[in-house]
Design a protein around this motif. Structure first.
Motif, PDB file in Angstrom:
ATOM      1  N   PRO A  55      34.500 -10.122 -35.788  1.00 22.95           N
ATOM      2  CA  PRO A  55      35.359  -9.331 -34.950  1.00 22.95           C
ATOM      3  C   PRO A  55      34.937  -7.943 -34.687  1.00 22.95           C
ATOM      4  CG  PRO A  55      36.062  -9.325 -37.496  1.00 22.95           C
ATOM      5  CD  PRO A  55      34.754 -10.941 -37.077  1.00 22.95           C
ATOM      6  N   MET A  56      35.468  -6.952 -33.617  1.00 23.69           N
ATOM      7  CA  MET A  56      34.879  -6.817 -32.432  1.00 23.69           C
ATOM      8  C   MET A  56      35.958  -5.690 -31.613  1.00 23.69           C
ATOM      9  SD  MET A  56      32.219  -7.550 -30.277  1.00 23.69           S
ATOM     10  CE  MET A  56      31.042  -7.285 -31.001  1.00 23.69           C
ATOM     11  N   MET A  57      36.121  -4.378 -31.330  1.00 22.51           N
ATOM     12  CA  MET A  57      36.970  -3.769 -30.840  1.00 22.51           C
ATOM     13  C   MET A  57      36.431  -3.266 -29.968  1.00 22.51           C
ATOM     14  SD  MET A  57      40.631  -1.885 -31.974  1.00 22.51           S
ATOM     15  CE  MET A  57      41.212  -3.243 -32.498  1.00 22.51           C
ATOM     16  N   LYS A  58      36.354  -2.726 -28.820  1.00 24.49           N
ATOM     17  CA  LYS A  58      35.982  -1.680 -27.154  1.00 24.49           C
ATOM     18  C   LYS A  58      36.576  -0.643 -27.548  1.00 24.49           C
ATOM     19  CE  LYS A  58      33.844  -1.473 -22.901  1.00 24.49           C
ATOM     20  NZ  LYS A  58      33.015  -2.062 -21.979  1.00 24.49           N
ATOM     21  N   PHE A  59      35.725   0.384 -27.411  1.00 25.71           N
ATOM     22  CA  PHE A  59      36.477   1.461 -28.019  1.00 25.71           C
ATOM     23  C   PHE A  59      36.349   2.540 -26.139  1.00 25.71           C
ATOM     24  CE2 PHE A  59      36.184   6.294 -28.252  1.00 25.71           C
ATOM     25  CZ  PHE A  59      37.444   6.160 -28.229  1.00 25.71           C
ATOM     26  N   TYR A  60      37.678   2.910 -25.543  1.00 27.31           N
ATOM     27  CA  TYR A  60      37.691   3.525 -24.593  1.00 27.31           C
ATOM     28  C   TYR A  60      37.907   4.691 -24.605  1.00 27.31           C
ATOM     29  CZ  TYR A  60      38.055  -1.497 -22.983  1.00 27.31           C
ATOM     30  OH  TYR A  60      37.741  -2.992 -23.422  1.00 27.31           O
ATOM     31  N   PRO A  61      37.520   5.478 -24.222  1.00 23.96           N
ATOM     32  CA  PRO A  61      37.442   6.881 -24.421  1.00 23.96           C
ATOM     33  C   PRO A  61      37.619   7.365 -23.577  1.00 23.96           C
ATOM     34  CG  PRO A  61      35.300   6.576 -24.912  1.00 23.96           C
ATOM     35  CD  PRO A  61      35.516   5.564 -24.610  1.00 23.96           C
ATOM     36  N   GLY A  62      37.589   6.970 -22.303  1.00 25.38           N
ATOM     37  CA  GLY A  62      38.039   8.395 -21.487  1.00 25.38           C
ATOM     38  C   GLY A  62      39.112   6.279 -19.695  1.00 25.38           C
ATOM     39  N   SER A  63      38.942   6.866 -19.401  1.00 25.82           N
ATOM     40  CA  SER A  63      39.466   5.459 -18.041  1.00 25.82           C
ATOM     41  C   SER A  63      38.177   4.479 -17.496  1.00 25.82           C
ATOM     42  CB  SER A  63      40.388   6.374 -17.051  1.00 25.82           C
ATOM     43  OG  SER A  63      39.200   7.582 -16.616  1.00 25.82           O
ATOM     44  N   GLU A  64      37.778   4.577 -19.055  1.00 31.50           N
ATOM     45  CA  GLU A  64      37.163   3.246 -18.844  1.00 31.50           C
ATOM     46  C   GLU A  64      37.578   1.517 -18.080  1.00 31.50           C
ATOM     47  OE1 GLU A  64      34.826   5.733 -21.022  1.00 31.50           O
ATOM     48  OE2 GLU A  64      36.952   4.724 -20.948  1.00 31.50           O
ATOM     49  N   LEU A  65      38.839   1.663 -18.591  1.00 28.97           N
ATOM     50  CA  LEU A  65      39.890   0.140 -18.317  1.00 28.97           C
ATOM     51  C   LEU A  65      40.616   0.511 -17.446  1.00 28.97           C
ATOM     52  CD1 LEU A  65      40.397  -2.763 -19.471  1.00 28.97           C
ATOM     53  CD2 LEU A  65      42.226  -1.400 -21.305  1.00 28.97           C
ATOM     54  N   SER A  66      40.448  -0.481 -16.273  1.00 30.88           N
ATOM     55  CA  SER A  66      41.303   0.155 -15.440  1.00 30.88           C
ATOM     56  C   SER A  66      41.641   1.565 -15.211  1.00 30.88           C
ATOM     57  CB  SER A  66      42.624  -0.127 -15.530  1.00 30.88           C
ATOM     58  OG  SER A  66      42.677  -2.186 -15.863  1.00 30.88           O
TER      59      SER A  66
END
Length: 115
Positions: A55-66
């Protein structure tokens, strides 16, 4: 989401489409949803494809996703299964995975509280 505990009602079915990756505290949110669900949760979300079954989860601290600063998390499938299990759901089934228009992974998970 965080106002749901104030409601006295519980719901037979809970639909959570495209929400969980926008929430800063997804485990807390799913605990709340569990407490308000009588039977069924249908969850649709962004997920990350990984080669590992860990199990893992990626963190998007800015606007990296879309290019959206309200996107915070990208769990993999196993992370979704584990989180849903930890909050108390009993039967967790991946209904469908697919790609959206931007080739981002999407998943639909059918979850029963007591089966």
């Amino acid at each position: 989401m965080y106002d749901l505990p104030r409601l006295k009602n519980k719901f037979n079915a809970f639909l959570l489409f495209g929400v969980i990756y926008h929430i800063k505290h997804p485990l807390k949110a799913l605990e709340i949803i569990y407490s308000k669900t009588k039977e069924l949760l249908i969850l649709e979300s962004h997920y990350i494809k990984t080669k590992t079954k860990e199990p893992m989860m990626k963190f998007y601290p800015g606007s990296e996703l879309s290019n959206d600063p309200t996107n915070w998390w990208g769990p993999n499938i196993q992370c979704f299964k584990d989180i849903l299990s930890v909050v108390g759901f009993k039967q967790i089934a991946i209904y469908k995975t697919y790609l959206n228009k931007k080739d981002r992974g999407r998943v639909i998970i059918k979850v029963y509280k007591n089966k």
